[in-house]
Motif scaffolding. Structure first.
Motif, PDB file in Angstrom:
ATOM      1  N   SER A   8       0.833  -1.204   0.000  1.00  0.00           N
ATOM      2  CA  SER A   8       0.000   0.000   0.000  1.00  0.00           C
ATOM      3  C   SER A   8       0.866   1.252   0.000  1.00  0.00           C
ATOM      4  N   ALA A   9       0.194   2.395  -0.280  1.00  0.00           N
ATOM      5  CA  ALA A   9       0.910   3.673  -0.246  1.00  0.00           C
ATOM      6  C   ALA A   9       1.466   3.894   1.154  1.00  0.00           C
ATOM      7  N   GLU A  10       0.755   3.368   2.149  1.00  0.00           N
ATOM      8  CA  GLU A  10       1.229   3.525   3.520  1.00  0.00           C
ATOM      9  C   GLU A  10       2.577   2.816   3.726  1.00  0.00           C
ATOM     10  N   ASP A  11       2.747   1.669   3.053  1.00  0.00           N
ATOM     11  CA  ASP A  11       4.026   0.972   3.162  1.00  0.00           C
ATOM     12  C   ASP A  11       5.156   1.862   2.641  1.00  0.00           C
ATOM     13  N   GLU A  12       4.860   2.603   1.569  1.00  0.00           N
ATOM     14  CA  GLU A  12       5.876   3.533   1.021  1.00  0.00           C
ATOM     15  C   GLU A  12       6.267   4.555   2.085  1.00  0.00           C
ATOM     16  N   ALA A  13       5.249   5.089   2.768  1.00  0.00           N
ATOM     17  CA  ALA A  13       5.514   6.105   3.796  1.00  0.00           C
ATOM     18  C   ALA A  13       6.306   5.484   4.947  1.00  0.00           C
ATOM     19  N   ILE A  14       5.981   4.242   5.283  1.00  0.00           N
ATOM     20  CA  ILE A  14       6.693   3.566   6.385  1.00  0.00           C
ATOM     21  C   ILE A  14       8.164   3.362   6.019  1.00  0.00           C
ATOM     22  N   ILE A  15       8.398   3.010   4.759  1.00  0.00           N
ATOM     23  CA  ILE A  15       9.779   2.848   4.292  1.00  0.00           C
ATOM     24  C   ILE A  15      10.532   4.180   4.439  1.00  0.00           C
ATOM     25  N   GLY A  16       9.807   5.280   4.203  1.00  0.00           N
ATOM     26  CA  GLY A  16      10.411   6.619   4.311  1.00  0.00           C
ATOM     27  C   GLY A  16      10.883   6.919   5.734  1.00  0.00           C
ATOM     28  N   THR A  17      10.317   6.247   6.728  1.00  0.00           N
ATOM     29  CA  THR A  17      10.745   6.520   8.108  1.00  0.00           C
ATOM     30  C   THR A  17      12.202   6.093   8.317  1.00  0.00           C
ATOM     31  N   ASN A  18      12.668   5.169   7.472  1.00  0.00           N
ATOM     32  CA  ASN A  18      14.081   4.772   7.565  1.00  0.00           C
ATOM     33  C   ASN A  18      15.003   5.935   7.183  1.00  0.00           C
ATOM     34  N   THR A  19      14.605   6.676   6.147  1.00  0.00           N
ATOM     35  CA  THR A  19      15.414   7.831   5.744  1.00  0.00           C
ATOM     36  C   THR A  19      15.479   8.833   6.900  1.00  0.00           C
ATOM     37  N   ASP A  20      14.331   9.085   7.522  1.00  0.00           N
ATOM     38  CA  ASP A  20      14.300  10.035   8.652  1.00  0.00           C
ATOM     39  C   ASP A  20      15.241   9.586   9.763  1.00  0.00           C
ATOM     40  N   ALA A  21      15.114   8.295  10.131  1.00  0.00           N
ATOM     41  CA  ALA A  21      15.932   7.797  11.257  1.00  0.00           C
ATOM     42  C   ALA A  21      17.415   7.922  10.914  1.00  0.00           C
ATOM     43  N   THR A  22      17.769   7.561   9.674  1.00  0.00           N
ATOM     44  CA  THR A  22      19.198   7.588   9.301  1.00  0.00           C
ATOM     45  C   THR A  22      19.706   9.031   9.283  1.00  0.00           C
ATOM     46  N   GLU A  23      18.891   9.945   8.770  1.00  0.00           N
ATOM     47  CA  GLU A  23      19.315  11.355   8.726  1.00  0.00           C
ATOM     48  C   GLU A  23      19.504  11.902  10.141  1.00  0.00           C
ATOM     49  N   CYS A  24      18.556  11.566  11.025  1.00  0.00           N
ATOM     50  CA  CYS A  24      18.668  12.079  12.401  1.00  0.00           C
ATOM     51  C   CYS A  24      19.907  11.496  13.073  1.00  0.00           C
ATOM     52  N   LYS A  25      20.175  10.218  12.827  1.00  0.00           N
ATOM     53  CA  LYS A  25      21.362   9.607  13.442  1.00  0.00           C
ATOM     54  C   LYS A  25      22.623  10.282  12.903  1.00  0.00           C
ATOM     55  N   ARG A  26      22.639  10.533  11.596  1.00  0.00           N
ATOM     56  CA  ARG A  26      23.843  11.159  11.048  1.00  0.00           C
ATOM     57  C   ARG A  26      24.030  12.572  11.608  1.00  0.00           C
ATOM     58  N   SER A  27      22.933  13.312  11.747  1.00  0.00           N
ATOM     59  CA  SER A  27      23.033  14.668  12.293  1.00  0.00           C
ATOM     60  C   SER A  27      23.705  14.618  13.670  1.00  0.00           C
TER      61      SER A  27
END
Ligand SMILES: C[S@@+](CC[C@H](N)C(=O)[O-])C[C@H]1O[C@@H](n2cnc3c(N)ncnc32)[C@H](O)[C@@H]1O
Length: 320
Positions: A8-27
């Motif tokens: 579902s489109a929601e799965d796409e959004a859930i996958i996007g949470t990985n980008t957020d987590a990785t960006e925050c960790k890198r920051s």
């Protein structure tokens, strides 16, 4: 028969949470909160995040690490770690640099995530050289990466048959023959419907009689601040479907009901306080924090739970 889940489109959004987590960790890593020589391979550029976000991520990563070290101290390195919804987590590489590298490390996520992670690993010698066995052999089979001691496999955690096949292909073992196993679920289960998350954990608890589980996710979502968190995520197309979100005590009780003999859960305020004083003082000196109340609210809306099967792990604790 495996349960079929439609994409579902929601799965796409859930996958996007990985980008957020990785960006925050890198920051946070760039600002010196903790050392991670590998995260920059997975996300190239990040804007500096707010101090309370950096501190929140520090508590998350240090809290998880605290229990990972306790687990390995109790059973030695002839054990395995299964990282559920691993995203671009770099734990495998960070452990490899220490005396705590484990015998088998298995990472599972949606194929859309694992195939990108696999691609990044293949392209970067510093990542690749840490997963090669003595013969330097790394096998890519059906999009999954297998080496002696590191496995990265794509699957939907809601499909138990698929999870079981991927774990078998990664040599996870089953029953008394399985090595001591640490299951990690860092900000993952909350994206699964409660029945799917429960079925997954019940299955894993049954498969691994000597295991411990670490769950980091949102809690106390019933109050005003929690409602705002839920609304913000849902505005990005990402509902928190999971059975988590209750108080830490409720989260621990839920885990005990799924086949774990013991379970405890703390909000991140408690985890923060349990960090060694010199750690906390060092981190507090890194950035000025204007929004103390916001950090407090964030800490009281995330929780870390440890659930165990086997007396060996029963004393894993915040202050152990
Ligand atoms: C917030 S990210 C966390 C990533 C990593 N655990 C970390 O803390 O850095 C959530 C991860 O869970 C994965 N995930 C969520 N639902 C999943 C499912 N049903 N099957 C496989 N992976 C899933 C997402 O693709 C994403 O990579």
């Amino acid at each position: 028969m495996d349960n079929i889940i439609s994409w579902s489109a929601e799965d796409e959004a859930i996958i996007g949470t990985n980008t957020d987590a990785t960006e925050c960790k890198r920051s946070a890593v760039e600002l010196g909160y903790w050392k991670d020589d590998y995260i920059s391979y997975f996300v190239k550029h990040v804007d500096r995040k707010a101090p309370e976000i950096n501190r929140g991520y520090y508590a998350r990563v240090r809290g998880m690490e605290m229990f990972i070290h306790q687990f390995i101290e109790r059973c030695g390195t002839k054990c395995q770690i299964i990282n559920l919804g691993c995203g671009y987590d770099t734990l495998y590489w960070r452990l490899k640099e220490t005396t705590q590298a484990v015998g088998n490390f298995i990472e599972l996520d949606f194929p859309a995530v694992t195939s990108k992670k696999c691609h990044i690993i293949k392209r970067n010698k510093q990542l690749l050289e840490k997963i090669c066995n003595e013969d330097g052999e790394v096998v890519i089979r059906e999009g999954d990466l297998h080496s002696d001691g590191y496995h990265l496999a794509g699957c939907d955690l809601r499909c138990l048959g698929e999870v079981r096949r991927k774990l078998a292909a990664a040599g996870a073992g089953e029953g008394p023959a399985a090595p001591p196993t640490l299951l990690l679920a860092e900000c993952v289960l909350v994206y699964l419907r409660p029945d799917a998350a429960d079925a997954l954990l019940r299955r894993l608890a049954a498969q691994f009689p000597r295991c411990a589980l670490l769950v980091y996710e949102q809690c106390n979502l019933g109050d005003k601040f929690g409602e705002v968190m839920v609304r913000n995520l849902s505005a990005r197309g990402c509902a928190l479907a999971g059975g988590g979100g209750g108080s830490p005590a409720e989260q621990a009780a839920r885990l005990r009901g799924l086949g774990f003999e013991a379970a405890r859960c703390w909000d991140m305020t408690a985890v923060w306080r349990a960090l060694p004083d010199d750690d906390r003082l060092r981190v507090e000196a890194l950035e000025m924090l204007d929004e103390r109340e916001l950090l407090h609210q964030l800490h009281s809306h995330y929780a870390l739970a440890v659930a165990t099967r086997s007396a060996v792990f029963a004393d894993m604790d915040l202050n152990a």
